[in-house]
Scaffold this motif. Structure first.
Motif, PDB file in Angstrom:
ATOM      1  N   THR A 158       0.861  -1.109  -0.182  1.00 48.07           N
ATOM      2  CA  THR A 158       0.095   0.132  -0.130  1.00 48.07           C
ATOM      3  C   THR A 158       0.905   1.286  -0.190  1.00 48.07           C
ATOM      4  OG1 THR A 158      -0.136  -0.016   2.297  1.00 48.07           O
ATOM      5  CG2 THR A 158      -1.895  -0.902   1.122  1.00 48.07           C
ATOM      6  N   GLY A 159       2.113   1.326  -0.269  1.00 50.04           N
ATOM      7  CA  GLY A 159       3.059   2.213  -0.482  1.00 50.04           C
ATOM      8  C   GLY A 159       3.397   2.911   0.958  1.00 50.04           C
ATOM      9  N   ILE A 160       3.469   2.488   1.969  1.00 50.04           N
ATOM     10  CA  ILE A 160       3.915   3.065   3.378  1.00 50.04           C
ATOM     11  C   ILE A 160       5.383   3.124   3.178  1.00 50.04           C
ATOM     12  CG2 ILE A 160       4.057   2.996   5.723  1.00 50.04           C
ATOM     13  CD1 ILE A 160       1.195   3.340   4.634  1.00 50.04           C
ATOM     14  N   LYS A 161       5.864   4.103   3.388  1.00 46.74           N
ATOM     15  CA  LYS A 161       7.607   4.608   3.404  1.00 46.74           C
ATOM     16  C   LYS A 161       7.982   4.801   4.859  1.00 46.74           C
ATOM     17  CE  LYS A 161       7.737   3.997  -1.081  1.00 46.74           C
ATOM     18  NZ  LYS A 161       8.411   2.819  -1.855  1.00 46.74           N
ATOM     19  N   THR A 162       7.260   5.349   5.691  1.00 45.55           N
ATOM     20  CA  THR A 162       7.561   5.858   6.932  1.00 45.55           C
ATOM     21  C   THR A 162       6.673   5.358   7.828  1.00 45.55           C
ATOM     22  OG1 THR A 162       6.790   8.152   6.665  1.00 45.55           O
ATOM     23  CG2 THR A 162       9.028   7.691   5.888  1.00 45.55           C
ATOM     24  N   LYS A 186      14.475  -4.271   6.043  1.00 43.53           N
ATOM     25  CA  LYS A 186      14.975  -5.117   5.119  1.00 43.53           C
ATOM     26  C   LYS A 186      13.975  -4.826   3.765  1.00 43.53           C
ATOM     27  CE  LYS A 186      14.591  -9.882   3.857  1.00 43.53           C
ATOM     28  NZ  LYS A 186      14.109 -11.393   4.270  1.00 43.53           N
ATOM     29  N   HIS A 187      12.999  -4.117   3.997  1.00 39.24           N
ATOM     30  CA  HIS A 187      11.738  -3.985   2.978  1.00 39.24           C
ATOM     31  C   HIS A 187      11.910  -2.397   2.503  1.00 39.24           C
ATOM     32  CE1 HIS A 187      10.030  -7.906   2.435  1.00 39.24           C
ATOM     33  NE2 HIS A 187      10.284  -7.887   3.423  1.00 39.24           N
ATOM     34  N   GLY A 188      12.908  -1.629   3.191  1.00 45.05           N
ATOM     35  CA  GLY A 188      12.913  -0.092   2.749  1.00 45.05           C
ATOM     36  C   GLY A 188      11.799   0.672   3.499  1.00 45.05           C
ATOM     37  N   ILE A 189      11.273   0.252   4.607  1.00 43.83           N
ATOM     38  CA  ILE A 189      10.391   1.162   5.391  1.00 43.83           C
ATOM     39  C   ILE A 189      11.333   1.734   6.510  1.00 43.83           C
ATOM     40  CG2 ILE A 189       8.404   1.221   6.795  1.00 43.83           C
ATOM     41  CD1 ILE A 189       7.485  -1.141   5.193  1.00 43.83           C
ATOM     42  N   LYS A 190      11.291   3.169   6.448  1.00 39.53           N
ATOM     43  CA  LYS A 190      11.863   3.832   7.435  1.00 39.53           C
ATOM     44  C   LYS A 190      11.236   4.053   8.822  1.00 39.53           C
ATOM     45  CE  LYS A 190      14.887   7.944   8.234  1.00 39.53           C
ATOM     46  NZ  LYS A 190      15.205   9.117   7.599  1.00 39.53           N
ATOM     47  N   LEU A 191      11.782   3.782   9.915  1.00 33.44           N
ATOM     48  CA  LEU A 191      11.071   4.029  11.329  1.00 33.44           C
ATOM     49  C   LEU A 191      11.632   5.544  11.693  1.00 33.44           C
ATOM     50  CD1 LEU A 191      11.617   0.768  13.525  1.00 33.44           C
ATOM     51  CD2 LEU A 191       9.317   2.014  13.153  1.00 33.44           C
ATOM     52  N   VAL A 192      10.737   6.485  11.834  1.00 35.36           N
ATOM     53  CA  VAL A 192      11.141   7.756  11.842  1.00 35.36           C
ATOM     54  C   VAL A 192      10.823   8.251  13.401  1.00 35.36           C
ATOM     55  CG1 VAL A 192      10.641   8.446   9.535  1.00 35.36           C
ATOM     56  CG2 VAL A 192       8.732   8.623  11.177  1.00 35.36           C
ATOM     57  N   ALA A 193      10.200   7.430  14.116  1.00 34.45           N
ATOM     58  CA  ALA A 193      10.002   7.758  15.547  1.00 34.45           C
ATOM     59  C   ALA A 193       9.573   6.401  16.358  1.00 34.45           C
ATOM     60  CB  ALA A 193       8.967   8.797  15.724  1.00 34.45           C
ATOM     61  N   SER A 194      10.448   6.357  17.579  1.00 35.79           N
ATOM     62  CA  SER A 194      10.015   5.189  18.535  1.00 35.79           C
ATOM     63  C   SER A 194       9.554   5.654  19.849  1.00 35.79           C
ATOM     64  CB  SER A 194      11.255   4.263  18.392  1.00 35.79           C
ATOM     65  OG  SER A 194      11.010   3.138  19.176  1.00 35.79           O
ATOM     66  N   GLU A 195       8.516   5.126  20.378  1.00 39.43           N
ATOM     67  CA  GLU A 195       8.052   5.612  21.793  1.00 39.43           C
ATOM     68  C   GLU A 195       7.500   4.369  22.547  1.00 39.43           C
ATOM     69  OE1 GLU A 195       8.197   8.747  23.125  1.00 39.43           O
ATOM     70  OE2 GLU A 195       8.978   9.536  21.194  1.00 39.43           O
ATOM     71  N   ARG A 215       5.828  12.985  11.218  1.00 35.00           N
ATOM     72  CA  ARG A 215       5.165  12.916   9.953  1.00 35.00           C
ATOM     73  C   ARG A 215       5.363  11.498   9.229  1.00 35.00           C
ATOM     74  NH1 ARG A 215       3.892  18.203   8.114  1.00 35.00           N
ATOM     75  NH2 ARG A 215       3.914  17.403   5.850  1.00 35.00           N
ATOM     76  N   PRO A 216       5.034  10.615  10.091  1.00 37.69           N
ATOM     77  CA  PRO A 216       4.882   9.208   9.450  1.00 37.69           C
ATOM     78  C   PRO A 216       3.838   8.781   8.512  1.00 37.69           C
ATOM     79  CG  PRO A 216       4.181   9.004  11.672  1.00 37.69           C
ATOM     80  CD  PRO A 216       4.506  10.357  11.271  1.00 37.69           C
ATOM     81  N   ASP A 217       4.041   7.984   7.482  1.00 36.78           N
ATOM     82  CA  ASP A 217       2.873   7.343   6.739  1.00 36.78           C
ATOM     83  C   ASP A 217       1.588   6.519   7.627  1.00 36.78           C
ATOM     84  OD1 ASP A 217       3.890   8.570   4.578  1.00 36.78           O
ATOM     85  OD2 ASP A 217       5.030   6.728   4.044  1.00 36.78           O
ATOM     86  N   LYS A 241      -3.840  11.531  10.613  1.00 38.66           N
ATOM     87  CA  LYS A 241      -4.805  11.059   9.288  1.00 38.66           C
ATOM     88  C   LYS A 241      -4.051   9.680   8.674  1.00 38.66           C
ATOM     89  CE  LYS A 241      -7.729  14.422   9.676  1.00 38.66           C
ATOM     90  NZ  LYS A 241      -9.114  13.921  10.194  1.00 38.66           N
ATOM     91  N   GLY A 242      -2.867   9.465   8.989  1.00 38.80           N
ATOM     92  CA  GLY A 242      -2.291   8.183   8.294  1.00 38.80           C
ATOM     93  C   GLY A 242      -3.020   6.689   8.781  1.00 38.80           C
TER      94      GLY A 242
END
Length: 388
Positions: A158-162, A186-195, A215-217, A241-242
């Motif tokens: 579904t095109g999730i990148k972040t 491994k699949h090119g998805i970036k973790l932009v925040a971790s809580e 601003r994650p997807d 809204k993501g």
């Protein structure tokens, strides 16, 4: 040598008969069950406790007796309970507990007592990596890696990148972070925040604001039961809204009741029982799942079933298959029986449950494959299968 009198033969024959199947009838397999029927994880533990009433009470001419204890969602209580069940009740096997921290806290005592435990928690940490302690533990809930694989595949499709991650600050959340982060990278998805947050936190507003600022997807929530609703409600309140993904720790209708409109559109990979009616007719799990649902709702009311209860049901099915084999090695109550029961569980092959099909091995004490999970979403206040 003294000869037997013919008149004694009928009596001898009767005695031999009593030594066979009838002898087993006087024996009882004792099973201890630990569930969080109160406390913060009660939404998970109550259906597990309730399901015990639906488990088999006799197999191979032997009675099965269940003792159920509540750990009140506290690992310390779980340890107290397992000690009591082992030393006082002298159980032959254990089912439960409800939470990963509780299961990890029990490992030493289970191994020392050489008593098999069929646990219903999500984290693979209770059975992996395999060692002398974990060889006594089996698991009827899908491993995190099996669920994570489906979630990441859906994100890629579904095109999730972040993605922003928020999870429990305990072994459940940490194991999920490790499983998910490695697969996402491994699949090119970036973790932009971790809580992180605890199961008893009243608010996660601060963590959610940090997630939104990244601003994650999509946001992935690694939590279970009622506390899993908290971040999702906060995300909705703050206008996110993501997409929102959850683990199979929310695979229950109670999650929707607690979250209401805030959890509409939630994405999850979970066990097939939750959407049993959507399964194709040829799926062997469908009949078992529907049978469990029918029995549970006949006793507790329409719409009350939960996949968490189904995990306990599957534990009962595994024991039902293993007990006849263990009886060949020893009597219930003996170490020989418990060891043989462990060995029989490890040899389970294609045992069809309400949540999946189990094929165990010395290296795999979960035994579930892709048949034990499918993507689903909350649509119009109901879990529905995604046929994409």
């Amino acid at each position: 040598m003294r000869a037997f009198a013919p008149a004694l033969l009928p009596a001898l024959a009767g005695a031999l008969l009593l030594a066979g199947p009838a002898a087993h009838a006087a024996e009882t397999v004792k099973v201890g069950v630990i569930a969080s029927s109160t406390g913060v994880t009660a939404v998970v533990g109550i259906p597990q406790k309730n399901t015990v009433a639906l488990l088999p009470t006799e197999v191979a001419g032997v009675k099965i007796d269940y003792t159920v204890l509540d750990d009140a969602s506290d690992p310390t209580n779980a340890v107290t309970n397992v000690k009591k069940l082992i030393s006082e009740t002298k159980v032959d096997a254990l089912i439960g507990p409800t939470t990963t921290p509780a299961a990890l806290a029990m490992l030493d005592f289970v191994a020392e007592a050489r008593t098999p435990l069929i646990t219903t928690v999500g984290s693979a940490a209770v059975i992996e990596p395999m060692d002398d302690k974990k060889r006594w533990v089996f698991k009827t809930t899908q491993n995190d890696s099996l669920i994570a694989d489906a979630l990441v595949a859906h994100m890629v499709k579904t095109g999730i990148k972040t993605v922003g991650f928020i999870g429990f600050n305990d072994p459940y959340g940490e194991n999920w972070y490790k499983s998910f982060a490695a697969l996402a990278e491994k699949h090119g998805i970036k973790l932009v925040a971790s809580e992180r947050y605890t199961r008893t936190d009243p608010s996660v507003t601060g963590q959610v604001l940090k997630l939104i600022a990244a601003r994650p997807d999509a946001v992935f929530i690694a939590a279970t039961g009622g506390p899993a609703v908290l971040p999702q409600v906060a995300l909705a309140d703050k206008g996110f809204k993501g997409k929102v993904y959850q683990t199979h720790g929310v695979a229950t209708n109670d999650f929707i009741k607690l979250g209401g409109k805030a959890v509409e559109g939630t994405l999850m990979a979970g066990g097939p029982m939750l959407v049993a009616d959507d399964l194709p007719a040829g799926n062997p799990i469908k009949a078992v799942a529907q049978g469990y649902i029918k029995s549970y709702e006949a006793k507790y009311g329409a719409g009350t079933t939960s996949t968490f209860g189904a995990n306990t049901f599957d534990a009962g099915l595994l024991l039902q298959k293993a007990i006849p084999l263990a009886l060949k090695a020893g009597k219930p109550g003996s170490e020989a029986f418990r060891v043989a029961l462990r060995d029989a569980l490890e040899k389970s092959k294609e045992v069809v449950g309400a949540q999946g099909v189990f094929t165990m091995s010395p290296a795999n004490h979960n035994g579930m494959d892709h048949r034990a999970r499918l993507m689903m979403t909350v649509k119009n206040g109901k879990w529905v299968a995604l046929h994409e």
